[in-house]
Every structure is written in C-alpha cells, then in structure tokens.
Write a protein that holds these residues in place. Structure first.
Motif, short mmCIF file in Angstrom:
data_model
loop_
_atom_site.label_atom_id
_atom_site.label_comp_id
_atom_site.label_asym_id
_atom_site.label_seq_id
_atom_site.Cartn_x
_atom_site.Cartn_y
_atom_site.Cartn_z
N LEU A 1 0.81 -1.22 0.00
CA LEU A 1 0.00 0.00 0.00
C LEU A 1 0.85 1.27 0.00
CD1 LEU A 1 -2.62 -1.13 2.68
CD2 LEU A 1 -2.93 -1.07 0.19
N ASN A 2 2.18 1.08 -0.02
CA ASN A 2 3.12 2.22 -0.03
C ASN A 2 2.98 3.11 1.20
OD1 ASN A 2 4.31 1.57 -2.61
ND2 ASN A 2 2.43 2.35 -3.56
N ILE A 3 2.69 2.49 2.34
CA ILE A 3 2.73 3.20 3.62
C ILE A 3 4.14 3.04 4.17
CG2 ILE A 3 1.83 3.33 5.98
CD1 ILE A 3 -0.79 2.16 4.94
N ALA A 4 4.87 4.15 4.26
CA ALA A 4 6.30 4.08 4.58
C ALA A 4 6.60 4.32 6.05
CB ALA A 4 7.07 5.09 3.74
N HIS A 5 5.60 4.69 6.85
CA HIS A 5 5.85 5.00 8.26
C HIS A 5 6.30 3.76 9.02
CE1 HIS A 5 4.00 8.83 7.43
NE2 HIS A 5 2.84 8.26 7.14
N ALA B 1 -0.76 4.28 11.82
CA ALA B 1 -2.12 3.78 12.07
C ALA B 1 -3.15 4.63 11.32
CB ALA B 1 -2.41 3.78 13.57
N VAL B 2 -2.97 5.94 11.33
CA VAL B 2 -3.90 6.83 10.64
C VAL B 2 -3.90 6.53 9.14
CG1 VAL B 2 -4.32 9.24 9.98
CG2 VAL B 2 -3.79 8.67 12.35
N VAL C 1 -7.91 0.94 13.07
CA VAL C 1 -6.62 0.25 13.12
C VAL C 1 -6.08 0.31 14.55
CG1 VAL C 1 -4.21 0.28 12.36
CG2 VAL C 1 -6.05 0.61 10.71
N VAL C 2 -5.77 -0.85 15.09
CA VAL C 2 -5.15 -0.98 16.41
C VAL C 2 -3.71 -1.45 16.15
CG1 VAL C 2 -5.20 -2.18 18.63
CG2 VAL C 2 -7.35 -1.59 17.46
N LEU C 3 -2.77 -0.52 16.20
CA LEU C 3 -1.36 -0.86 15.98
C LEU C 3 -0.76 -1.21 17.33
CD1 LEU C 3 1.19 -1.21 14.38
CD2 LEU C 3 1.45 1.29 14.32
N VAL D 1 -4.61 3.63 18.42
CA VAL D 1 -5.87 3.28 17.77
C VAL D 1 -6.30 4.47 16.93
CG1 VAL D 1 -8.27 2.59 18.10
CG2 VAL D 1 -6.53 1.85 19.74
N SER D 2 -6.68 4.24 15.69
CA SER D 2 -7.16 5.33 14.84
C SER D 2 -8.30 4.88 13.96
CB SER D 2 -6.03 5.89 13.97
OG SER D 2 -6.52 6.96 13.17
N ASP D 3 -9.20 5.82 13.68
CA ASP D 3 -10.25 5.62 12.68
C ASP D 3 -9.97 6.46 11.44
OD1 ASP D 3 -10.71 8.17 13.62
OD2 ASP D 3 -12.80 7.85 14.17
N GLY D 4 -8.78 7.01 11.36
CA GLY D 4 -8.41 7.87 10.25
C GLY D 4 -8.57 9.34 10.54
N THR D 5 -9.33 9.66 11.57
CA THR D 5 -9.54 11.05 11.99
C THR D 5 -9.08 11.26 13.42
OG1 THR D 5 -11.42 11.30 10.48
CG2 THR D 5 -11.25 12.89 12.30
#
Length: 260
Positions: free
Chosen positions: A168-172, A184-185, A195-197, A204-208
């Motif tokens: 997904l090219n998430i580099a964090h 997570a965001v 997402v529970v990292l 924990v994030s819901d994107g917001t």
C-alpha cells in the motif's frame, strides 16, 4: 484530507441492565484454529466471554473443535468444513440477520482454504475484528484491493502491519514512537477501518481520531495475548459499542489486566 484529532477520551463500559439475558449482550463468532494452533481461537473465545459477550461460538475444523471447547467450555462450536459454502451456510443459519461480530483469524493458518474463507467473510456484512492469519491473508491479496464490505477493526502487531503496509506504499515505521500514530492513521484511511497498531503504547485510529494507550507492560509480550485482545474488542462491539470506542477501551482493559 481529514484533520487528525488526538484524543484521551476513554469510553465507559457497556451497561449491564439488571433484567438482561445472554441475548442482550450480543454474539461473537471466533473463526480460526488449525491442527497446530488450537489455543488461539480458544483464548479468543475465553476473552470474548470474560469481556461480556452473551454468546460465543468457535468456528474451527472438526479435528480442532473438541480441544478448543475443552479449553473454553462456555463457548459452542461450528465446524469449518472443506466446503466453504457449507461453512457460510452454517454461520448464516445461526446469525441470519448478520448481527454477530466476527473475530477472524486467530490460529487460522494460511492455506488456500483459509484464504478463500477469509475472502468470503470479508465480502459479507458482519462487523469483523481481523487479526493474526486473517491480516496475513489480507496482505497477500494486496495491492489489488479485495472486495471488503465488512466494517473492520484491524489489529496488527508491527510485523503484520509491515506486510499490509508494503503493497500500500505506507512508509511510516510502525516501531518508531514518533511515527506509529501516523502509520495507524494512514492505514485506517486506506481501509476505512479502525486500526489498532499493537506494541508499547498501542495506538488506535479511525483515520480522523488517534488514541494512544497508557496501560500495559512486557507481561503482554507472550503468545496468545493478541488473541485475547481480539476477543475482548469483539465482545465490546457485540455489546453495542462503536468500533473505535470498543478498540480504545479494549486496549486499555487489556493493558490494565497486565498491570494488575
């Protein structure tokens, strides 16, 4: 791009009405287990029951089911057969309104049969806490985005996160304390999921919104603790909590149990 909102809000436990019965508190179906990983679905089911779910069912292969139910006799069983359609029919028969919460992946293995089962369940409507082999099988389906209709809670540890993030090219870096929140965001936004990292200071994030947990210690660094967290979060959702609130409260209680 939505604005990120860090939060320290800890939601309350779900209410337990005095006139309640087991149907009041929802159903969790744990889908997992294989001949070499019998304990994972049993631990998940035990946590769901202790987390307050009214009914817990373990869907696992016939060879695994007696041992899993011996470990957690409060659960009942569903046989995962070689016929995926038959397995789905069994689940639909006990949950025709698709209201049960799935805890999908603990000990499931990564066979082609497991891949097809996970893909079929993710195309359904049931809210799903996806963990362990469920996450690994989802990662194998990327970067082509598989059809996912189920509202999701993803619970990766850093290794599982990397397997999902790479296509997904998430580099964090999921192990860098300064980047875990951003990681997570980013994943929550791509999957429109919670997402529970997991790890020290689970995020924990819901994107917001972003919640950083403050409970827990290295007592949790042992096999099976992730299966317990999956069952606990699923139980809280089954009792009516939102996915984000259930994830935040679940990681807090999980860590608090280790502290105690």
């Amino acid at each position: 791009m939505p604005t990120l909102k860090p939060t320290t809000h800890l939601p309350p436990l779900p209410p337990r009405p005095i006139d309640a019965h087991k149907g009041t508190f929802g159903t969790v179906i744990v889908v997992g287990g294989c001949e070499t990983m019998i304990g994972a679905p049993a631990l998940c089911a035990a946590a769901a029951l202790r987390g307050g779910a009214g009914l817990v069912k373990i869907a696992t292969p016939r060879s695994v089911l007696p041992a899993a139910l011996t470990i957690e006799p409060g659960a009942t069983g569903i046989v995962i057969s070689d016929d995926i359609l038959h397995t789905l029919e069994q689940i639909n028969a006990i949950d025709p309104k698709h209201q049960a919460i799935l805890a999908l992946g603990p000990g499931l293995g990564q066979s082609e049969h497991a891949r097809e089962l996970v893909a079929s369940l993710l195309r359904g409507k049931r809210t799903t806490v996806l963990d362990a082999d469920g996450l690994n099988l989802l990662a194998k389906a990327l970067p082509d985005k598989p059809t996912v209709r189920a509202p999701l809670v993803l619970t990766p540890h850093p290794g599982e996160f990397r397997r999902l993030a790479q296509p997904l090219n998430i580099a964090h870096d999921p192990t860098d304390p300064a980047k875990r929140g951003e990681a997570a965001v980013a994943m929550a936004r791509i999957f429109d999921a919670i997402v529970v990292l997991k790890g020290a200071a689970t995020v924990v994030s819901d994107g917001t919104h972003l919640f950083t947990n403050t409970t827990g210690n290295p007592a949790l660094a042992t096999a099976g603790s992730g299966d317990v967290l999956t069952g606990l979060i699923a139980a809280l959702i089954a009792q009516g909590m939102s996915r984000f609130d259930a994830a935040c409260l679940g990681v807090h209680l999980h860590g608090r149990a280790a502290d105690l």
